[in-house]
Design a protein around this motif. Structure first.
Motif, short mmCIF file in Angstrom:
data_model
loop_
_atom_site.label_atom_id
_atom_site.label_comp_id
_atom_site.label_asym_id
_atom_site.label_seq_id
_atom_site.Cartn_x
_atom_site.Cartn_y
_atom_site.Cartn_z
N LYS A 48 20.60 -7.42 8.56
CA LYS A 48 19.39 -7.05 9.60
C LYS A 48 18.22 -7.93 9.10
CE LYS A 48 17.18 -3.48 11.73
NZ LYS A 48 16.82 -1.68 11.76
N THR A 49 18.02 -7.52 7.66
CA THR A 49 16.76 -8.02 7.12
C THR A 49 16.76 -9.55 7.40
OG1 THR A 49 16.71 -6.49 5.61
CG2 THR A 49 15.42 -8.41 4.84
N MET A 50 17.87 -10.43 6.90
CA MET A 50 17.86 -11.90 7.15
C MET A 50 17.65 -12.22 8.44
SD MET A 50 18.22 -13.57 4.24
CE MET A 50 19.18 -15.06 4.32
N CYS A 51 18.55 -11.35 9.55
CA CYS A 51 18.66 -11.76 10.96
C CYS A 51 17.06 -11.80 11.53
CB CYS A 51 19.45 -11.17 11.76
SG CYS A 51 21.23 -11.59 11.42
N THR A 52 16.17 -10.75 11.08
CA THR A 52 14.88 -10.53 11.43
C THR A 52 13.89 -11.54 10.88
OG1 THR A 52 15.40 -8.20 11.43
CG2 THR A 52 13.18 -8.95 11.28
N LYS A 53 14.21 -12.10 9.63
CA LYS A 53 13.28 -12.87 8.99
C LYS A 53 13.45 -14.46 9.64
CE LYS A 53 12.21 -14.26 4.19
NZ LYS A 53 12.20 -14.01 2.69
N TYR A 54 14.97 -14.81 9.98
CA TYR A 54 15.21 -16.12 10.42
C TYR A 54 15.68 -16.13 11.65
CZ TYR A 54 14.31 -17.10 5.44
OH TYR A 54 13.75 -17.06 4.24
#
Length: 452
Positions: free
Chosen positions: A236-242
């Motif tokens: 979730k963090t990576m998909c929110t960031k990029y």
């Protein structure tokens, strides 16, 4: 180091029948100060034989008996390097290289190694020119004994017995074969009994490579943000960031099983997963639904999650670059070649196994509308990364396939490092039938590593 090459002649009768007498050209005897009619030790790989040397008028020649030749897998006309070590009273011929291959196709005597047969022929030819000997063995051919079964090429492929080699080149194509007990016993025996050099000894794990290279500050600029995927929150963090991220099996190859995740403006997600015929597309209303869909896959096989890159393209197809970096005659790393790889239709990875095509780097850069300066940047990055692998990753490597990318702003990124680069991926773009520089470089390193 001075080097001498000798061409072998195999004698079938008379004074050679007991293997204790060999004949060597007078000029070579004089050059190396080889004593005559005294007991010396002749070595080839782990092979040892007490011999007496007698002079031969024929230039550049060593004549041995057929019994010894058969025992060591030597063929008439073979050219080898020769050294004499006076302190040890030892005459050495070689080097002897064993290439570990995955399997032999018994039903195809002309192509015993399938698609890799052409490379094996090419390597044999390069060894002949450099004064080295090479044979090819599978995990079924080796053990912890004093001898090895293997294949050699002398106008046809034939199987015979050889001594333990000076150098072992690992071309096994799976981690399962790498870890087989027969392979481990063979390597241990060759190292302990013959001080053999074993290179490209293992596959590289994607996450381990990135973690290791982070230990060198100068390499940070090439590393896209990436982690070993451990849980939903990390996804979730990576998909929110990029807007785009990639999931890659950490032990995968040939682009198998890669998942591209794209976040759309409305908060929904699409995934594209590599298949043999293209990319399979799926849509998800939320990151939770996406994770539920892939959770089984990421539990059964560990994946690396990596920031998506805005790669340069040719006609809308992503382009990346394969640099082949090798050690050569001085043992130092150098970039042997770089080729561009353009993804095929309906694919987002550029591997040739997934429909990608090769292109010269300068041509691909021109077609993508980018500066030629990219070539120098790629070469510099590949060399730095190879040296970083040497420093921070355990193991002995002599060639690495380093996959790089250029983004739309001209920045170089590391995609992955392959310790078993496909020889088909590096087929020359020119059609001429000749020994490739990459194969010559490999043989030069074999001579350096074995001190021949």
């Amino acid at each position: 180091m001075k080097r001498t090459k000798v061409r072998l002649q195999i004698q079938s009768a008379g004074k050679f029948s007991d293997s204790s007498t060999i004949m060597v050209s007078e000029a070579i005897i004089k050059k190396w100060k080889i004593p005559l009619h005294q007991s010396l030790q002749l070595r080839f790989g782990s092979g040892r034989q007490e011999v007496n040397v007698v002079p031969l008028s024929q230039a550049g020649t060593m004549r041995i008996g057929d019994a010894l030749a058969s025992k060591w897998g030597l063929a008439h006309g073979h050219q080898l390097c020769l050294q004499y070590k006076s302190g040890a009273r030892t005459l050495m011929i070689g080097p002897l290289l064993c290439v570990m291959v995955s399997r032999v196709y018994d039903q195809s005597p002309d192509k015993p190694f399938g698609a890799n047969t052409a490379f094996c022929r090419e390597l044999t030819e390069a060894c002949t020119g450099a004064g080295a000997a090479v044979y090819f063995s599978t995990p079924d051919d080796v053990s912890g004994g004093d001898t090895v079964r293997g294949w050699r090429y002398t106008n046809r492929w034939e199987k015979t017995v050889f001594p333990l080699p000076n150098v072992i080149y690992n071309r096994l194509t799976s981690r399962k074969l790498d870890s087989r007990s027969s392979v481990q016993q063979f390597v241990a025996s060759a190292k302990s009994r013959n001080q053999a050099i074993f290179f490209n000894e293992k596959y590289l794990n994607k996450t381990d490579v990135f973690d290791a290279l982070r230990n060198e500050s100068g390499l940070h600029i090439y590393l896209p943000e990436s982690y070993l995927l451990r849980n939903f929150q990390q996804l979730k963090t990576m998909c929110t960031k990029y807007p785009v991220v990639f999931l890659k099996p950490i032990t995968g190859s040939l682009g198998k099983g890669i998942i591209r995740i794209r976040r759309k403006p409305d908060g929904t997600y699409t995934t594209h997963t590599t298949t043999l015929v293209g990319a399979r597309k799926q849509s998800f209303p939320s990151i939770t639904a996406l994770f539920h869909s892939i959770s089984g896959k990421v539990k059964s096989q560990r994946h690396q999650i990596q920031k998506g890159l805005d790669l340069i393209t040719v006609n809308g197809r992503p382009v990346d670059f394969r640099a082949l970096v090798q050690r050569g005659e001085t043992g130092q790393w150098d970039v042997t070649s770089i080729v561009a790889r353009i993804a095929g239709n309906h694919h987002f990875v550029s591997n040739l196994a997934r429909g990608g095509t090769l292109s010269p780097v300068k041509e691909a850069l021109a077609r993508s509308g980018h500066s030629r300066e990219g070539h120098a940047k790629l070469k510099r990055a590949a060399l730095q990364i190879a040296k970083g692998i040497e420093t921070h990753v355990a193991g002995h490597f002599a060639e690495l396939g380093i996959d790089l990318a250029l983004d739309a702003q001209g920045r170089v990124w590391l995609i992955e490092v392959n310790s078993k680069p496909s020889k088909e991926d590096n087929t020359p773009l020119a059609p001429e039938r000749k020994i490739r520089p990459s194969v010559k470089q490999l043989v030069q390193y074999v001579r350096f590593a074995s001190k021949f």
